[in-house]
Each structure stands twice: as structure tokens, then as C-alpha cells.
Design an enzyme around this catalytic site. Structure first.
Site, short mmCIF file in Angstrom:
data_model
loop_
_atom_site.label_atom_id
_atom_site.label_comp_id
_atom_site.label_asym_id
_atom_site.label_seq_id
_atom_site.Cartn_x
_atom_site.Cartn_y
_atom_site.Cartn_z
N ASP A 1 34.94 45.48 46.79
CA ASP A 1 35.26 44.79 45.18
C ASP A 1 35.25 43.11 45.08
O ASP A 1 35.28 42.53 46.69
CB ASP A 1 36.24 44.42 44.56
CG ASP A 1 36.07 44.79 43.11
OD1 ASP A 1 35.22 44.13 42.67
OD2 ASP A 1 37.18 45.43 41.74
N HIS B 1 30.59 44.97 43.30
CA HIS B 1 31.75 44.37 41.99
C HIS B 1 30.48 43.64 40.57
O HIS B 1 29.47 43.22 41.07
CB HIS B 1 32.39 42.83 42.45
CG HIS B 1 33.12 41.83 41.76
ND1 HIS B 1 33.70 42.29 40.82
CD2 HIS B 1 32.09 41.12 41.11
CE1 HIS B 1 33.15 40.89 40.42
NE2 HIS B 1 33.11 40.05 40.49
N GLU C 1 40.95 51.45 39.52
CA GLU C 1 40.25 51.54 40.63
C GLU C 1 40.30 52.23 42.09
O GLU C 1 39.53 53.19 42.26
CB GLU C 1 39.31 50.26 40.86
CG GLU C 1 38.58 49.49 39.15
CD GLU C 1 37.79 48.46 39.40
OE1 GLU C 1 37.42 47.71 40.47
OE2 GLU C 1 37.64 47.67 38.50
N GLU D 1 38.02 40.52 43.17
CA GLU D 1 38.64 39.78 42.73
C GLU D 1 40.05 40.02 44.11
O GLU D 1 40.48 39.11 43.72
CB GLU D 1 39.37 40.31 41.44
CG GLU D 1 38.69 40.72 40.35
CD GLU D 1 37.09 41.81 40.22
OE1 GLU D 1 36.50 42.52 41.29
OE2 GLU D 1 36.96 41.10 39.11
N HIS E 1 41.77 45.42 42.87
CA HIS E 1 42.21 44.19 42.41
C HIS E 1 43.41 45.43 41.75
O HIS E 1 42.84 47.35 41.36
CB HIS E 1 42.16 43.53 41.39
CG HIS E 1 40.82 43.82 41.21
ND1 HIS E 1 41.26 45.30 39.75
CD2 HIS E 1 39.39 44.58 40.84
CE1 HIS E 1 39.45 45.36 39.08
NE2 HIS E 1 38.93 45.10 40.33
N HIS F 1 42.47 44.86 36.12
CA HIS F 1 41.39 45.52 34.77
C HIS F 1 41.19 47.20 35.63
O HIS F 1 41.39 46.93 36.86
CB HIS F 1 40.11 44.68 34.86
CG HIS F 1 39.33 44.77 35.55
ND1 HIS F 1 39.51 43.52 36.79
CD2 HIS F 1 38.17 44.85 35.92
CE1 HIS F 1 38.47 43.28 37.16
NE2 HIS F 1 37.56 44.44 37.14
ZN LIG Z 1 37.19 46.26 40.73
#
Ligand SMILES: [Zn+2]
Length: 295
Positions: free
Chosen positions: A33, A85, A159, A35, A129, A141
Site C-alpha cells: 500500500d 494502493h 485493511e 500511505e 495504514h 481509512h
Molecule cells: Zn489502503
């Protein structure tokens, strides 16, 4: 058989069947990902329209390459990287360690875990993240900005947790996670025994204290090496059913989603459904947070 004949036979066999030696090598899956990548610190870096997106792509591939090096040092002979991502076409193949295979672009039925199956020996999460509404989590998020909370069988997950549940279904251990401290703590809470590599400290959802890049990448490499080296495949975790509850930041998505007969709107902002397998639940979760257009 004389000794020389035996030696010739052994030499012949190892020449014709080199696979025998290689079969002991590990097959490693790396989901990347953006972030939680070392050095990534702003909204203008995480989507293609952003002024600093190009810089973030470079930072992302450097963390991915550190993880790939660690995986090979830990005994991998086959590494599959999944770009996880956004539109999932961030990693440039020409910059990626040439030993790794790369899954790129969307649509993928299994998103951040596309290509995973029971043949893998270990999974690594890079650049993760914290989940939606996690206090202090940098870029916190879950899936997309529309989710307030996601629960699988009564447990609130981000996630990392959602992907770990799919990994458990296939019986492949998640051995290492990298990201900011909140993301690492969150995944550690749902994956006992996982190694965490903190590459930055979240001050809040926007501000962050970055570790020196070289240190962070060195630790990613070591964390993945140790994780892969010591990976042991657990029994597959297959529950009788998977109940999912999703709370949204608006009332429109739940209303649209209630058109599917298996989805129940249990509150103005919340839906619930049950699927017999985790892969099926995973697919429907993704549809609900990403593929309903309420315009
Ligand atoms: Zn993500």
C-alpha cells in the site's frame, strides 16, 4: 555400482532435476500500500493527480525492494508483489527488484490480496495504514473514504485485519507488517506473532515524524528476512460463515446496497450480510466500499 558410477549418477540426477533443491525455497506474497511507506507524508503524494505523486511512487518502490531483498535473504525463491494502493498501478516495473513478479492495475476481485492462494508460505504487508477513525492514525481509512467502520464476525478491522482474515482462510501466515506505529499496532493486535516495522510515528491523521529513510528500509529488509525465515504455515482457518457489518459515512450507499437481497440495512448508515466463505465476503466488502456510485 562402482563409486565413480555412483558419483556420475548423482551428478546426472542433480543436473536433470535441479527443481528438487529449489522446491525447498519459499514462495512469498507481498502486498504494498502507499500511505504507510517511509517518507510519505502528504495528500498530494497518494494519488496520480497530486503534485508529489511521482516522488511517492519512488519511495514506495524503495520500501517494496527492501521487502523483496529481505524475502530472498529469508529463503524465498519466488516473490509475488501486488500493487495494493488506489488504482493499483503505482509501482513501476522498471524500478522494482527484477527478481519479483508484479500484479498491477485494477479491477481485481481480491484487491490488495489478488493472486494469493494456499501455495504461498508467507505474506508481507508493506506500507499499511490505520483503519477508519483510528485516533492518531496517519491517513487512517478503510478501503475508501466512505467507510466509518467494518466488522467481520463482530470484530472491527481495517485493511490489515480484513486481509489477514483472507490469509487465514488460505492458511498462509502474515509474517511482517510495515507502516506507521498505529498501523503496525493495529495489525499486531489481530495477527499474533507478526513482526512489525515502524517506519514513521503518526502525530495525528496528517502530521508525522519520519524516520531516516535508510534506517527504515534497513529495518524493513531485516524484519521481512526474519519473518520469512521463521514462517510456519498454520492450519487453514475456515469458519462456518462470515458475518459482515459495514457502517458508512453517508445514508445513500446503504440504501443502494439494500437492493441486493442478501444485504440488510440494519440502520440508516449500516448494512449487514453473511457469506459462507471469506473470499466471498471479501469480494462483497470491496464492491460496497468501492464500486457503488451514488451520483
Ligand atoms: Zn489502503
Amino acid at each position: 555400482m562402482r563409486l565413480t558410477s555412483v558419483l556420475c549418477f548423482v551428478a546426472f540426477v542433480s543436473f536433470v532435476f535441479p527443481v528438487v533443491a529449489e522446491a525447498q525455497g519459499k514462495k512469498v506474497y507481498i502486498s504494498v500500500d502507499m500511505e504507510g511507506i517511509s517518507g510519505v507524508n502528504g495528500d498530494d503524494q497518494t494519488s496520480p493527480g497530486g503534485a508529489e505523486y511521482g516522488r511517492a511512487r519512488k519511495l514506495m518502490v524503495e520500501d517494496a525492494n527492501a521487502a523483496i531483498r529481505g524475502a530472498f535473504e529469508g529463503g524465498a525463491t519466488d516473490v509475488l508483489v501486488n500493487d495494493s494502493h488506489g488504482h493499483q498501478r503505482n509501482l513501476l516495473p522498471e524500478d522494482l527488484d527484477p527478481r519479483a513478479r508484479l500484479i498491477s492495475h485494477t479491477f481485481k476481485r481480491y484487491g490488495m490480496m489478488e493472486g494469493l492462494d494456499e501455495t504461498f508460505d508467507a505474506i508481507v504487508f508493506v506500507g499499511y495504514h490505520a483503519k477508519a477513525d483510528a485516533p492518531r492514525g496517519l491517513f487512517a481509512h478503510t478501503g475508501s473514504g466512505v467507510v466509518r467502520d467494518l466488522q467481520v464476525n463482530g470484530r472491527s478491522v481495517g485493511e490489515g485485519g480484513m486481509n489477514a482474515a483472507l490469509a487465514a482462510w488460505y492458511g498462509v501466515p502474515v509474517v511482517t507488517v510495515t507502516g506507521d506505529d498505529t498501523a503496525v499496532d493495529e495489525v499486531k493486535a489481530v495477527v499474533p506473532g507478526i513482526r512489525g516495522v515502524v517506519v514513521k510515528r503518526a502525530i495525528n491523521i496528517r502530521a508525522v515524524e519520519l524516520r531516516p529513510l535508510a534506517d527504515a528500509r534497513r529495518d524493513i529488509q531485516a524484519g521481512v528476512r526474519e519473518g520469512v525465515q521463521t514462517a510456519k504455515k498454520p492450519a487453514r482457518e475456515r469458519l462456518n460463515s462470515y458475518q459482515v457489518r459495514m457502517q458508512f459515512r453517508n445514508f445513500t450507499i446503504p440504501e443502494v446496497a439494500s437492493a441486493f437481497t442478501e444485504i440488510t440495512q440494519v440502520a440508516p448508515d449500516t448494512v449487514q450480510f453473511t457469506r459462507p466463505t471469506m473470499p466471498e465476503a471479501y469480494r462483497l466488502i470491496r464492491v460496497l466500499y468501492r464500486f457503488i456510485n451514488t451520483d
